[in-house]
Design a protein around this motif. Structure first.
Motif, mmCIF file in Angstrom:
data_model
loop_
_atom_site.group_PDB
_atom_site.id
_atom_site.type_symbol
_atom_site.label_atom_id
_atom_site.label_comp_id
_atom_site.label_asym_id
_atom_site.label_seq_id
_atom_site.Cartn_x
_atom_site.Cartn_y
_atom_site.Cartn_z
ATOM 1 N N ASP A 136 0.819 -1.205 0.000
ATOM 2 C CA ASP A 136 0.000 0.000 0.000
ATOM 3 C C ASP A 136 0.856 1.260 0.000
ATOM 4 O O ASP A 136 1.964 1.270 0.541
ATOM 5 C CB ASP A 136 -0.945 -0.007 1.199
ATOM 6 N N ILE A 137 0.318 2.317 -0.599
ATOM 7 C CA ILE A 137 1.015 3.600 -0.663
ATOM 8 C C ILE A 137 0.080 4.698 -0.172
ATOM 9 O O ILE A 137 -1.122 4.477 -0.008
ATOM 10 C CB ILE A 137 1.487 3.943 -2.095
ATOM 11 N N VAL A 138 0.645 5.875 0.022
ATOM 12 C CA VAL A 138 -0.145 7.085 0.218
ATOM 13 C C VAL A 138 0.033 7.883 -1.058
ATOM 14 O O VAL A 138 1.157 8.252 -1.408
ATOM 15 C CB VAL A 138 0.339 7.895 1.447
ATOM 16 N N GLY A 139 -1.048 8.121 -1.778
ATOM 17 C CA GLY A 139 -0.997 8.869 -3.030
ATOM 18 C C GLY A 139 -1.750 10.176 -2.909
ATOM 19 O O GLY A 139 -2.925 10.184 -2.533
ATOM 20 N N VAL A 140 -1.081 11.276 -3.214
ATOM 21 C CA VAL A 140 -1.663 12.609 -3.081
ATOM 22 C C VAL A 140 -1.909 13.179 -4.478
ATOM 23 O O VAL A 140 -0.982 13.269 -5.285
ATOM 24 C CB VAL A 140 -0.734 13.541 -2.276
ATOM 25 N N ASP A 141 -3.160 13.561 -4.725
ATOM 26 C CA ASP A 141 -3.557 14.131 -6.014
ATOM 27 C C ASP A 141 -3.382 15.642 -5.962
ATOM 28 O O ASP A 141 -4.068 16.322 -5.211
ATOM 29 C CB ASP A 141 -5.015 13.780 -6.299
ATOM 30 N N LEU A 142 -2.460 16.156 -6.751
ATOM 31 C CA LEU A 142 -2.185 17.595 -6.745
ATOM 32 C C LEU A 142 -3.219 18.403 -7.527
ATOM 33 O O LEU A 142 -3.273 19.628 -7.390
ATOM 34 C CB LEU A 142 -0.791 17.867 -7.307
ATOM 35 N N LEU A 143 -4.044 17.747 -8.336
ATOM 36 C CA LEU A 143 -5.059 18.478 -9.102
ATOM 37 C C LEU A 143 -6.202 18.964 -8.227
ATOM 38 O O LEU A 143 -6.910 19.893 -8.596
ATOM 39 C CB LEU A 143 -5.622 17.598 -10.219
ATOM 40 N N CYS A 144 -6.384 18.333 -7.089
ATOM 41 C CA CYS A 144 -7.527 18.665 -6.237
ATOM 42 C C CYS A 144 -7.306 19.904 -5.384
ATOM 43 O O CYS A 144 -8.216 20.363 -4.726
ATOM 44 C CB CYS A 144 -7.860 17.488 -5.315
ATOM 45 N N GLY A 145 -6.095 20.442 -5.364
ATOM 46 C CA GLY A 145 -5.810 21.549 -4.455
ATOM 47 C C GLY A 145 -5.751 21.026 -3.032
ATOM 48 O O GLY A 145 -5.306 19.908 -2.783
ATOM 49 N N GLU A 146 -6.228 21.813 -2.098
ATOM 50 C CA GLU A 146 -6.249 21.369 -0.698
ATOM 51 C C GLU A 146 -7.255 20.237 -0.548
ATOM 52 O O GLU A 146 -8.394 20.349 -1.014
ATOM 53 C CB GLU A 146 -6.609 22.522 0.232
ATOM 54 N N PRO A 147 -6.859 19.146 0.111
ATOM 55 C CA PRO A 147 -7.787 18.021 0.260
ATOM 56 C C PRO A 147 -9.006 18.397 1.113
ATOM 57 O O PRO A 147 -8.886 19.151 2.067
ATOM 58 C CB PRO A 147 -6.959 16.954 0.981
ATOM 59 N N THR A 148 -10.142 17.883 0.738
ATOM 60 C CA THR A 148 -11.358 18.060 1.524
ATOM 61 C C THR A 148 -11.193 17.304 2.844
ATOM 62 O O THR A 148 -10.309 16.441 2.955
ATOM 63 C CB THR A 148 -12.571 17.489 0.774
ATOM 64 N N PRO A 149 -12.024 17.585 3.845
ATOM 65 C CA PRO A 149 -11.935 16.810 5.089
ATOM 66 C C PRO A 149 -12.051 15.300 4.852
ATOM 67 O O PRO A 149 -11.350 14.519 5.475
ATOM 68 C CB PRO A 149 -13.095 17.347 5.921
ATOM 69 N N ALA A 151 -11.150 13.676 2.095
ATOM 70 C CA ALA A 151 -9.892 13.241 1.486
ATOM 71 C C ALA A 151 -8.778 13.213 2.526
ATOM 72 O O ALA A 151 -7.925 12.320 2.494
ATOM 73 C CB ALA A 151 -9.522 14.158 0.327
ATOM 74 N N GLN A 152 -8.774 14.161 3.464
ATOM 75 C CA GLN A 152 -7.773 14.161 4.533
ATOM 76 C C GLN A 152 -7.912 12.915 5.398
ATOM 77 O O GLN A 152 -6.909 12.306 5.784
ATOM 78 C CB GLN A 152 -7.903 15.413 5.396
ATOM 79 N N ASP A 153 -9.149 12.536 5.703
ATOM 80 C CA ASP A 153 -9.374 11.305 6.480
ATOM 81 C C ASP A 153 -8.838 10.093 5.734
ATOM 82 O O ASP A 153 -8.230 9.210 6.333
ATOM 83 C CB ASP A 153 -10.870 11.108 6.772
ATOM 84 N N GLN A 154 -9.068 10.040 4.419
ATOM 85 C CA GLN A 154 -8.574 8.908 3.616
ATOM 86 C C GLN A 154 -7.055 8.885 3.599
ATOM 87 O O GLN A 154 -6.446 7.822 3.715
ATOM 88 C CB GLN A 154 -9.134 8.975 2.193
ATOM 89 N N LEU A 155 -6.415 10.042 3.471
ATOM 90 C CA LEU A 155 -4.951 10.089 3.486
ATOM 91 C C LEU A 155 -4.396 9.621 4.831
ATOM 92 O O LEU A 155 -3.408 8.890 4.878
ATOM 93 C CB LEU A 155 -4.455 11.508 3.168
ATOM 94 N N ARG A 156 -5.030 10.014 5.926
ATOM 95 C CA ARG A 156 -4.584 9.551 7.252
ATOM 96 C C ARG A 156 -4.757 8.040 7.379
ATOM 97 O O ARG A 156 -3.891 7.352 7.922
ATOM 98 C CB ARG A 156 -5.334 10.282 8.363
ATOM 99 N N GLN A 157 -5.862 7.510 6.850
ATOM 100 C CA GLN A 157 -6.079 6.057 6.873
ATOM 101 C C GLN A 157 -5.029 5.357 6.015
ATOM 102 O O GLN A 157 -4.468 4.333 6.435
ATOM 103 C CB GLN A 157 -7.487 5.712 6.373
ATOM 104 N N ASP A 158 -4.743 5.894 4.845
ATOM 105 C CA ASP A 158 -3.708 5.315 3.983
ATOM 106 C C ASP A 158 -2.349 5.324 4.690
ATOM 107 O O ASP A 158 -1.586 4.360 4.590
ATOM 108 C CB ASP A 158 -3.609 6.080 2.659
ATOM 109 N N ALA A 159 -2.048 6.411 5.401
ATOM 110 C CA ALA A 159 -0.784 6.496 6.140
ATOM 111 C C ALA A 159 -0.739 5.448 7.248
ATOM 112 O O ALA A 159 0.299 4.810 7.454
ATOM 113 C CB ALA A 159 -0.598 7.897 6.718
#
Length: 184
Positions: A136-149, A151-159
């Motif tokens: 598994d990886i943590v992948g950040v989409d730069l097209l979205c700008g600042e992540p929504t809450p 998306a932030q929860d998903q990134l923390r879960q991925d981490a």
């Protein structure tokens, strides 16, 4: 138990890069875990030579010592032209045995693909060095700008998932290396 020594390698060296910001965020996630001791290895802080010298420079030896001390790695990498930056490859090539029998995870960023092309190519490089890449990886989409809450929860879960896998592999490989040295 002795904490697992995790080195977070920030791979981009470009001015105006996102890697330092994304790397700091990931380090904050990792530092919340008692079973890990986190070190940041920012490639922009190293003055690597433009050409590979006959004898390693002090900077190269310093980097190799950081890799040798670590028991697990996370490479924070952008995707440039469906690959990872030259700064990452140059640094990886300065060490060899120091990568062996240690796990590597990835935090990648980019547009649309969130850096998956870079990660796929890095998996090949680290496999050749006898390192173990986690799934598994943590992948950040730069097209979205600042992540929504959300998306932030998903990134923390991925981490969390990435850190769980690194911890499992890191401890298992630590025990394995202690029981019998790795031979390539």
């Amino acid at each position: 138990m002795t904490p697992l020594r995790l080195a977070v390698i920030i791979g981009s060296t470009r001015e105006g890069r996102m890697g330092d910001r994304i790397g700091r965020w990931f380090v904050e996630q990792a530092q919340q875990r008692d079973e890990m001791a986190v070190t940041v290895v920012d490639l922009a802080a190293y003055d690597f030579p433009a050409c590979y010298p006959a004898e390693p420079t002090a900077t190269m030896r310093s980097f190799v010592r950081q890799v040798s001390r670590a028991e697990a790695f996370v490479v924070v990498t952008p995707e440039y032209n469906h690959s990872f930056p030259a700064s990452v490859k140059q640094a990886i090539d300065y060490a060899y045995d120091e990568w062996q029998a240690k796990p590597v995870g990835f935090v990648s960023y980019g547009c649309r693909s969130v850096g998956l092309h870079a990660v796929d190519q890095l998996r090949t490089v680290f496999t050749a060095l006898h390192a173990v890449t986690v799934r598994d990886i943590v992948g950040v989409d730069l097209l979205c700008g600042e992540p929504t809450p959300q998306a932030q929860d998903q990134l923390r879960q991925d981490a969390r998932v990435l850190l769980d896998q690194l911890c499992w592999w890191g401890l298992a490989l630590r025990e394995g290396r202690a029981a019998r040295p790795y031979v390539s």
